[in-house]
Design a protein around this motif. Structure first.
Motif, PDB file in Angstrom:
ATOM      1  N   ALA A  39       4.467  -5.632   7.440  1.00 30.78           N
ATOM      2  CA  ALA A  39       5.580  -6.593   7.488  1.00 30.78           C
ATOM      3  C   ALA A  39       5.798  -7.397   6.210  1.00 30.78           C
ATOM      4  CB  ALA A  39       5.434  -7.515   8.706  1.00 30.78           C
ATOM      5  N   TRP A  40       5.477  -6.845   5.067  1.00 33.34           N
ATOM      6  CA  TRP A  40       5.883  -7.507   3.836  1.00 33.34           C
ATOM      7  C   TRP A  40       7.404  -7.449   3.755  1.00 33.34           C
ATOM      8  CZ3 TRP A  40       2.448  -7.011  -1.156  1.00 33.34           C
ATOM      9  CH2 TRP A  40       1.122  -7.389  -0.832  1.00 33.34           C
ATOM     10  N   LEU A  99       9.185  -4.949  -5.969  1.00 27.88           N
ATOM     11  CA  LEU A  99       9.331  -3.492  -5.980  1.00 27.88           C
ATOM     12  C   LEU A  99       9.743  -3.030  -7.372  1.00 27.88           C
ATOM     13  CD1 LEU A  99      11.128  -3.173  -2.544  1.00 27.88           C
ATOM     14  CD2 LEU A  99       8.730  -2.706  -3.072  1.00 27.88           C
ATOM     15  N   VAL A 100       9.549  -1.752  -7.626  1.00 23.70           N
ATOM     16  CA  VAL A 100       9.977  -1.199  -8.918  1.00 23.70           C
ATOM     17  C   VAL A 100      11.502  -1.190  -8.938  1.00 23.70           C
ATOM     18  CG1 VAL A 100       9.971   0.839 -10.411  1.00 23.70           C
ATOM     19  CG2 VAL A 100       7.898   0.222  -9.117  1.00 23.70           C
ATOM     20  N   LYS A 101      12.066  -1.862  -9.927  1.00 27.92           N
ATOM     21  CA  LYS A 101      13.525  -2.006  -9.985  1.00 27.92           C
ATOM     22  C   LYS A 101      14.145  -0.848 -10.755  1.00 27.92           C
ATOM     23  CE  LYS A 101      13.262  -6.336  -8.358  1.00 27.92           C
ATOM     24  NZ  LYS A 101      13.479  -7.586  -9.074  1.00 27.92           N
ATOM     25  N   VAL A 102      15.294  -0.445 -10.288  1.00 32.78           N
ATOM     26  CA  VAL A 102      16.077   0.561 -10.997  1.00 32.78           C
ATOM     27  C   VAL A 102      17.304  -0.154 -11.538  1.00 32.78           C
ATOM     28  CG1 VAL A 102      17.390   2.706 -10.745  1.00 32.78           C
ATOM     29  CG2 VAL A 102      15.268   2.388  -9.451  1.00 32.78           C
ATOM     30  N   ARG A 103      17.570   0.034 -12.826  1.00 35.39           N
ATOM     31  CA  ARG A 103      18.774  -0.600 -13.381  1.00 35.39           C
ATOM     32  C   ARG A 103      19.982   0.210 -12.943  1.00 35.39           C
ATOM     33  NH1 ARG A 103      20.504  -0.291 -19.566  1.00 35.39           N
ATOM     34  NH2 ARG A 103      22.676  -0.933 -19.251  1.00 35.39           N
ATOM     35  N   VAL A 104      20.998  -0.475 -12.420  1.00 36.06           N
ATOM     36  CA  VAL A 104      22.189   0.248 -11.974  1.00 36.06           C
ATOM     37  C   VAL A 104      23.409  -0.196 -12.765  1.00 36.06           C
ATOM     38  CG1 VAL A 104      21.409   0.701  -9.615  1.00 36.06           C
ATOM     39  CG2 VAL A 104      22.639  -1.404 -10.107  1.00 36.06           C
ATOM     40  N   ARG A 120       0.815  -1.216   0.000  1.00 37.75           N
ATOM     41  CA  ARG A 120       0.000   0.000   0.000  1.00 37.75           C
ATOM     42  C   ARG A 120       0.851   1.270   0.000  1.00 37.75           C
ATOM     43  NH1 ARG A 120      -4.177  -0.906   4.016  1.00 37.75           N
ATOM     44  NH2 ARG A 120      -4.351   1.348   3.984  1.00 37.75           N
ATOM     45  N   GLY A 121       2.092   1.084  -0.406  1.00 38.22           N
ATOM     46  CA  GLY A 121       2.872   2.286  -0.719  1.00 38.22           C
ATOM     47  C   GLY A 121       3.698   2.896   0.387  1.00 38.22           C
ATOM     48  N   ALA A 122       3.853   2.209   1.515  1.00 35.40           N
ATOM     49  CA  ALA A 122       4.645   2.811   2.595  1.00 35.40           C
ATOM     50  C   ALA A 122       6.132   2.841   2.234  1.00 35.40           C
ATOM     51  CB  ALA A 122       4.444   2.035   3.895  1.00 35.40           C
ATOM     52  N   GLU A 123       6.831   3.714   2.889  1.00 36.29           N
ATOM     53  CA  GLU A 123       8.293   3.764   2.765  1.00 36.29           C
ATOM     54  C   GLU A 123       8.839   2.505   3.451  1.00 36.29           C
ATOM     55  OE1 GLU A 123      10.234   6.708   5.476  1.00 36.29           O
ATOM     56  OE2 GLU A 123      10.869   7.603   3.587  1.00 36.29           O
ATOM     57  N   ILE A 124       9.727   1.809   2.804  1.00 37.99           N
ATOM     58  CA  ILE A 124      10.211   0.548   3.377  1.00 37.99           C
ATOM     59  C   ILE A 124      11.469   0.782   4.213  1.00 37.99           C
ATOM     60  CG2 ILE A 124      10.960  -1.811   2.884  1.00 37.99           C
ATOM     61  CD1 ILE A 124       9.532  -1.241   0.078  1.00 37.99           C
ATOM     62  N   VAL A 125      12.503   1.318   3.583  1.00 44.22           N
ATOM     63  CA  VAL A 125      13.752   1.577   4.312  1.00 44.22           C
ATOM     64  C   VAL A 125      13.641   2.974   4.899  1.00 44.22           C
ATOM     65  CG1 VAL A 125      16.240   1.857   4.078  1.00 44.22           C
ATOM     66  CG2 VAL A 125      15.067   0.045   2.812  1.00 44.22           C
TER      67      VAL A 125
END
Ligand code: FES
Ligand SMILES: [Fe+2]
Lengths: 423, 171
Positions: free
Chosen positions: A109-110, A144-149, A88-93
């Protein structure tokens, strides 16, 4: 989908020698920048590998407004994901940096692994035979939405476009050379300097590309010959004109010559003042190209500087249309002598929010932002130093062509370049 | 968040002579009043001959990184910074006011008093608008000379390390 078709910019000249002030203040333009630039087809700098040296180390970085967690897995590989829970969109870290085996959202707690894959949903099968997720719920579809690094010599860049060109191609030969040289061996982080500037973010790349102001605004520069308009210098770009490097050679003019030129141009203020301790302005030769200063912008959010012997990567994070945070990540080489480390720490007095040659930039940008807010639609900045028309490199600091280079690439990406525009 | 540098100390250490604590408190208060009044020469006089003045972001201390925002390792360098401020720096015209709480006296050994004092600085524009500028604490080493109490070292630990615009006048 929000429709941005209505976003228009009135460029009265197709060489970008006029920039409408409204471009710093329009919330629709800001929203479009998040999509087309920060989440668009660009490599954004995230952080340096030396900030997350060990498995599990993480740092929260920002791509425009978007919070991104960059971390290192057990295999040493780097991964990044958007810091927004897939439930539901909470900040995780929630801490800016640290070390973690995995990442758990506190709300329900996901649980996610370091790659950003969903690995646990408490009570997925319900409790006492009741409730729980439907049969069709598949964890694999809720990562989660992945960012290519990618890491270029230890500088970590990220993009939302998984088919972006390799970073070396994005940098082009000139910046591959200069950024590569600044990170040609292992580094150690010296620390951060941060500031929040109440100005639109675009004023910062403009400022970094503005060779003209360096010794007029920053009198310390001209007093101690660190940067003067009378020096051998240049402002160069990549072929798309999106990245820039300004450089100069200390000692390529004399104090007398410089004083005379500044007097003739009406900006002299007294004699050249002296210091009690000259160690700060003493530059130990280390740049293989002989440049005493070079300041780069890698479009859009990334900057590098070598000012004397201070070395840093700088990055900006947008904070709405009216502000941005600028972070300076200062470093030294791992093989530097203790003496050199101390020298770099001492020279750090010249940079950052209290820097003797950088504090003025924050003030200049805030002034521009404040007063252009009330400007009429047809009021514009005049960018003609170094010439108008075609955009290209100049061998002088009396030059603003690099700023026009920024606008040329920016307008193309944003999709509102004028007809027949310079590129 | 727990302060990683927090050491358990009494609010006021009774084994330190009252006279010493009194002189130190006055020095600390004087030092910030001089800054608020832009009496920078007088502020320098609060330091002794072999002193240093650093402004360090709290995050750097927490990460174990050595760099500072301002790093003056000698009285000469402190003087240079003020000279540059006077002749060439350009910054937002403003007034500062420091607000301190009571000082924690940590120890007094070999004539050196260690004192920690929280501060807030409220900055006001020349148009009369005020806001909290920065918060943090001073870690002072104070010596007692024939000229009275002097700062041997002032480390300004900055909680507001994402600095609003810029720092020109010392904190
Ligand atoms: S919002 Fe993260 S677990 Fe519910
Ligand atoms: Fe500048």
């Amino acid at each position: 989908m929000k429709d941005f078709a209505g976003v228009q910019v009135n460029w009265p000249r197709n060489d970008y020698s006029r920039v409408p002030y409204s471009i710093y203040h329009d919330p629709e333009i800001y929203a479009l920048e998040q999509e087309k630039i920060f989440r668009g087809r660009c490599w954004n700098v995230l952080c340096l590998e030396a900030e997350i040296p060990n498995p599990g180390d993480f740092r929260v970085c920002h791509v425009g407004d978007t919070p991104v967690v960059v971390n290192r897995d057990d295999d040493g590989e780097l991964y990044a994901f958007v810091n927004r829970c897939a439930h539901r969109g909470a900040e995780i870290v929630r801490e800016p940096w640290g070390t973690a085996k995995e990442h758990t959202c506190i709300y329900h707690a996901w649980l996610y692994n370091r790659k950003g894959d969903l690995k646990g949903v408490p009570f997925r099968r319900g409790a006492n035979g009741k409730g729980g997720m439907p049969e069709c719920f598949d964890m694999k579809n809720h990562n989660l939405v992945k960012v290519r690094v990618t890491s270029f010599n230890g500088v970590i860049f990220g993009t939302f476009h998984h088919d972006m060109e390799p970073i070396e191609d994005y940098l082009g030969p000139l910046f591959t050379k200069h950024v590569g040289e600044m990170f040609n061996r292992p580094i150690k982080i010296l620390g951060y300097q941060r500031q929040r500037i109440a100005a639109n973010w675009k004023l910062y790349p403009e400022n970094i590309k503005d060779a003209y102001h360096g010794s007029l605004l920053h009198e310390f520069n001209r007093t101690f010959g660190l940067s003067r308009l009378t020096q051998v210098a240049g402002g160069y770009m990549d072929e798309k004109h999106r990245h820039s490097i300004l450089f100069q050679y200390k000692g390529s003019d004399s104090d007398e010559e410089a004083l005379k030129a500044y007097i003739e141009n009406g900006v002299k203020k007294g004699e050249i003042a002296g210091l009690n301790d000259y160690s700060m302005v003493n530059i130990i030769d280390e740049n293989p190209f002989g440049m005493s200063t070079r300041v780069m912008n890698v479009f859009p959010n990334c900057f590098f500087h070598q000012i004397g012997n201070t070395l840093a990567m700088r990055k900006i994070r947008t904070l709405g249309v009216d502000g941005f945070e600028l972070t300076w990540v200062l470093y030294t080489y791992a093989d530097d002598s203790e003496e050199m480390v101390q020298h770099r720490l001492n020279q750090a007095n010249m940079v950052g929010p209290a820097g003797l040659i950088s504090m003025e930039d924050g003030e200049a940008l805030e002034m521009v932002h404040r007063t252009t807010k009330s400007a009429a639609e047809d009021e514009m900045a005049v960018i003609e130093m170094g010439g108008i028309g075609s955009i290209g490199d100049r061998d002088t600091r009396v030059n603003e062509v690099t700023i026009r280079g920024f606008w040329a690439y920016y307008a193309q990406l944003m999709g509102f370049a004028p007809e027949g525009a310079e590129q | 968040m727990k302060d990683m540098k927090d050491v358990v100390v009494a609010r006021s250490n009774p084994t330190i002579p009252a006279e010493i604590r009194q002189q130190a408190s006055e020095l600390i208060l004087d030092s910030v009043l001089h800054l608020d009044r832009m009496e920078l020469e007088a502020w320098i006089d609060c330091f002794d001959q072999t002193s240093c003045y650093h402004v360090i972001p709290r995050e750097n201390i927490d990460c174990g990184y050595p760099s500072a925002i301002i790093r003056c390792d000698s009285l000469d360098i402190i003087k240079d910074r003020l000279m540059v401020l006077d002749v060439s720096s350009k910054y937002n015209p403003h007034w500062d006011r420091h607000f301190l709480n009571g000082t924690q006296f940590q120890s007094y050994e070999n004539g050196i008093l260690i004192a920690h004092t929280n501060f807030m600085i409220v900055q006001s524009t020349l148009e009369g608008f005020s806001k909290l500028f920065v918060a943090g604490h001073y870690e002072d080493k104070i010596v007692f000379t024939a000229d009275g109490a002097k700062l041997r070292e002032r480390i300004v630990v900055l909680d507001t390390f994402s600095v609003p615009n810029l720092i020109a006048v010392p904190l």
